[in-house]
Design a protein around this motif. Structure first.
Motif, PDB file in Angstrom:
ATOM      1  N   ILE A 142       4.223   7.681  -0.244  1.00 24.07           N
ATOM      2  CA  ILE A 142       3.698   7.494  -0.469  1.00 24.07           C
ATOM      3  C   ILE A 142       3.713   9.885  -0.370  1.00 24.07           C
ATOM      4  CG2 ILE A 142       2.652   6.294   1.944  1.00 24.07           C
ATOM      5  CD1 ILE A 142       4.098   8.339   3.990  1.00 24.07           C
ATOM      6  N   GLY A 143       5.048   9.926  -0.983  1.00 29.15           N
ATOM      7  CA  GLY A 143       5.162  11.095  -1.222  1.00 29.15           C
ATOM      8  C   GLY A 143       6.818  12.040  -1.164  1.00 29.15           C
ATOM      9  N   VAL A 144       6.603  12.616  -2.381  1.00 23.05           N
ATOM     10  CA  VAL A 144       8.292  13.183  -2.403  1.00 23.05           C
ATOM     11  C   VAL A 144       8.364  14.559  -1.281  1.00 23.05           C
ATOM     12  CG1 VAL A 144       9.352  14.111  -4.091  1.00 23.05           C
ATOM     13  CG2 VAL A 144       8.435  12.546  -3.962  1.00 23.05           C
ATOM     14  N   GLU A 145       9.832  14.507  -0.794  1.00 23.41           N
ATOM     15  CA  GLU A 145      10.459  15.755  -0.314  1.00 23.41           C
ATOM     16  C   GLU A 145      11.735  16.399  -0.864  1.00 23.41           C
ATOM     17  OE1 GLU A 145      12.023  15.463   3.523  1.00 23.41           O
ATOM     18  OE2 GLU A 145      10.344  14.329   4.395  1.00 23.41           O
TER      19      GLU A 145
ATOM     20  N   ASN B 230      13.171   6.486   3.991  1.00 23.79           N
ATOM     21  CA  ASN B 230      13.549   8.596   3.367  1.00 23.79           C
ATOM     22  C   ASN B 230      14.432   7.736   1.955  1.00 23.79           C
ATOM     23  OD1 ASN B 230      11.635   9.779   4.359  1.00 23.79           O
ATOM     24  ND2 ASN B 230      13.453  10.244   6.025  1.00 23.79           N
ATOM     25  N   ASN B 231      14.169   7.309   0.885  1.00 22.74           N
ATOM     26  CA  ASN B 231      14.911   6.788  -0.208  1.00 22.74           C
ATOM     27  C   ASN B 231      15.716   8.211  -0.914  1.00 22.74           C
ATOM     28  OD1 ASN B 231      14.746   4.842   1.199  1.00 22.74           O
ATOM     29  ND2 ASN B 231      13.497   4.097  -0.554  1.00 22.74           N
ATOM     30  N   LYS B 232      16.344   8.048  -1.231  1.00 20.04           N
ATOM     31  CA  LYS B 232      17.480   9.675  -2.036  1.00 20.04           C
ATOM     32  C   LYS B 232      17.526   8.771  -3.549  1.00 20.04           C
ATOM     33  CE  LYS B 232      19.178  12.485   0.472  1.00 20.04           C
ATOM     34  NZ  LYS B 232      18.518  13.798   1.013  1.00 20.04           N
ATOM     35  N   MET B 233      16.635   9.564  -4.149  1.00 22.29           N
ATOM     36  CA  MET B 233      16.458   9.080  -5.658  1.00 22.29           C
ATOM     37  C   MET B 233      16.612  10.467  -6.721  1.00 22.29           C
ATOM     38  SD  MET B 233      13.165   6.734  -5.933  1.00 22.29           S
ATOM     39  CE  MET B 233      13.159   4.771  -4.889  1.00 22.29           C
ATOM     40  N   GLN B 234      16.396  10.186  -7.943  1.00 18.15           N
ATOM     41  CA  GLN B 234      17.067  11.376  -8.355  1.00 18.15           C
ATOM     42  C   GLN B 234      16.142  11.380  -9.657  1.00 18.15           C
ATOM     43  OE1 GLN B 234      20.333  10.382 -11.423  1.00 18.15           O
ATOM     44  NE2 GLN B 234      20.253  12.726 -11.976  1.00 18.15           N
ATOM     45  N   TYR B 235      15.134  12.712  -9.533  1.00 12.45           N
ATOM     46  CA  TYR B 235      14.543  12.633 -10.811  1.00 12.45           C
ATOM     47  C   TYR B 235      14.828  12.606 -12.206  1.00 12.45           C
ATOM     48  CZ  TYR B 235      10.412  15.271 -13.521  1.00 12.45           C
ATOM     49  OH  TYR B 235       9.726  14.786 -14.736  1.00 12.45           O
ATOM     50  N   LEU B 236      14.572  11.570 -13.509  1.00  9.53           N
ATOM     51  CA  LEU B 236      15.109  11.255 -14.438  1.00  9.53           C
ATOM     52  C   LEU B 236      14.447  12.011 -15.334  1.00  9.53           C
ATOM     53  CD1 LEU B 236      16.025   7.918 -14.627  1.00  9.53           C
ATOM     54  CD2 LEU B 236      17.234   9.765 -13.766  1.00  9.53           C
ATOM     55  N   TYR B 237      12.938  11.773 -15.603  1.00 11.12           N
ATOM     56  CA  TYR B 237      12.501  12.108 -16.749  1.00 11.12           C
ATOM     57  C   TYR B 237      10.347  11.777 -16.209  1.00 11.12           C
ATOM     58  CZ  TYR B 237      12.119   7.055 -18.600  1.00 11.12           C
ATOM     59  OH  TYR B 237      11.895   6.318 -18.822  1.00 11.12           O
ATOM     60  N   ALA B 238       9.938  12.666 -17.455  1.00  6.58           N
ATOM     61  CA  ALA B 238       8.455  12.605 -17.421  1.00  6.58           C
ATOM     62  C   ALA B 238       8.119  12.012 -18.135  1.00  6.58           C
ATOM     63  CB  ALA B 238       8.125  13.933 -17.627  1.00  6.58           C
ATOM     64  N   ASP B 239       7.292  10.797 -18.542  1.00  5.78           N
ATOM     65  CA  ASP B 239       6.719   9.911 -19.562  1.00  5.78           C
ATOM     66  C   ASP B 239       5.267  10.211 -19.390  1.00  5.78           C
ATOM     67  OD1 ASP B 239       6.766   8.262 -21.760  1.00  5.78           O
ATOM     68  OD2 ASP B 239       7.193   6.556 -20.484  1.00  5.78           O
ATOM     69  N   GLY B 240       4.873  11.303 -20.466  1.00  4.15           N
ATOM     70  CA  GLY B 240       3.342  10.953 -20.427  1.00  4.15           C
ATOM     71  C   GLY B 240       3.171  11.865 -18.806  1.00  4.15           C
TER      72      GLY B 240
ATOM     73  N   MET C 170       9.939   9.199   0.340  1.00  4.87           N
ATOM     74  CA  MET C 170       9.228   9.066   1.051  1.00  4.87           C
ATOM     75  C   MET C 170       7.980   7.158   1.032  1.00  4.87           C
ATOM     76  SD  MET C 170       8.038  12.271   3.841  1.00  4.87           S
ATOM     77  CE  MET C 170       7.016  12.407   2.161  1.00  4.87           C
ATOM     78  N   MET C 171       8.674   6.379   1.990  1.00  8.08           N
ATOM     79  CA  MET C 171       7.997   4.706   1.130  1.00  8.08           C
ATOM     80  C   MET C 171       7.336   4.356   3.004  1.00  8.08           C
ATOM     81  SD  MET C 171      10.322   3.205  -1.555  1.00  8.08           S
ATOM     82  CE  MET C 171       9.137   2.707  -2.074  1.00  8.08           C
ATOM     83  N   TYR C 172       6.558   3.952   3.163  1.00 12.30           N
ATOM     84  CA  TYR C 172       5.796   3.186   4.102  1.00 12.30           C
ATOM     85  C   TYR C 172       5.785   1.873   3.484  1.00 12.30           C
ATOM     86  CZ  TYR C 172       2.566   2.396   7.881  1.00 12.30           C
ATOM     87  OH  TYR C 172       1.774   1.939   9.043  1.00 12.30           O
ATOM     88  N   GLU C 173       5.989   0.642   4.081  1.00 10.73           N
ATOM     89  CA  GLU C 173       5.489  -0.493   4.104  1.00 10.73           C
ATOM     90  C   GLU C 173       5.881  -0.389   2.445  1.00 10.73           C
ATOM     91  OE1 GLU C 173       1.785  -1.431   6.673  1.00 10.73           O
ATOM     92  OE2 GLU C 173       3.058  -1.257   8.263  1.00 10.73           O
ATOM     93  N   GLY C 174       6.623  -0.239   1.751  1.00  9.59           N
ATOM     94  CA  GLY C 174       6.512  -0.011  -0.404  1.00  9.59           C
ATOM     95  C   GLY C 174       6.142  -0.166  -0.691  1.00  9.59           C
TER      96      GLY C 174
END
Length: 185
Positions: free
Chosen positions: A121-124, A67-77, A114-118
């Protein structure tokens, strides 16, 4: 490997080559025959929920989810860009992988990827988010006898039922699991 007797809600397992999260489980000990575990599993890649029954003591693979904390930046198309808060590394996810989450995402929001082996697989999402009301009808005085509600469109395009006192421009707290109004911010 983990025994199905040790199932807990939220546990991630690997069954039949897919990654599943335990949504619900029940240990059953019938009067006649062997004990078994009835479970409800959510496929983390597709989002499908499936009921599976396992024999008591059966072993399944444990899926280690990062589980990596990430920031949503923007939509590109059709793609959406997220940035790791620690390494400043950016990843792109397609809109098709974020169908439900897009209703609650706004720029600069911190989410858990959420990441599994690189593989992503999803966003929480957080349990609740604050969103602004962009469109709603004005409330009518005296219409509150039955706890009435009205529709409101939020800044992300989400439409939900809110109490009559909510006005355009108000900031609302929205539950992301149920998609429901919680309170004004």
């Amino acid at each position: 490997m983990i025994s199905v007797n040790d199932f807990k809600t939220g546990l991630t397992v690997e069954v039949e080559g897919s990654i599943w999260r335990v949504v619900d489980f029940q240990h059953v000990k019938p009067g006649k025959g062997a004990a078994f575990v009835r479970s409800k599993l959510r496929n983390l890649r597709t989002g499908a929920i499936q009921e599976k029954t396992f024999r008591a003591g059966e072993k399944v693979g444990r899926a280690q989810i990062d589980n990596n904390k990430m920031q949503y930046l923007y939509a590109d198309g059709d793609s959406h860009v997220f940035m790791d808060n620690n390494t400043y590394e950016q990843i792109e996810l397609q809109a098709s992988a974020l169908e439900d989450e897009l209703k609650y995402l706004k720029e600069n929001m911190t989410v858990t990827i959420m990441m599994y082996e690189g593989e992503t697989i999803g966003v929480e999402l957080p349990k609740t988010v604050e969103l602004e009301v962009t469109e709603t009808e004005p409330g009518i005085k005296g219409d509150t006898a039955s706890g009435a509600s009205k529709s409101a469109t939020l800044e992300t395009g989400l439409v939900l039922q809110v109490p009559l006192f909510v006005n355009q421009g108000d900031m609302l707290v929205v539950n992301t699991e149920e998609g429901s109004y919680v309170s004004r911010a």
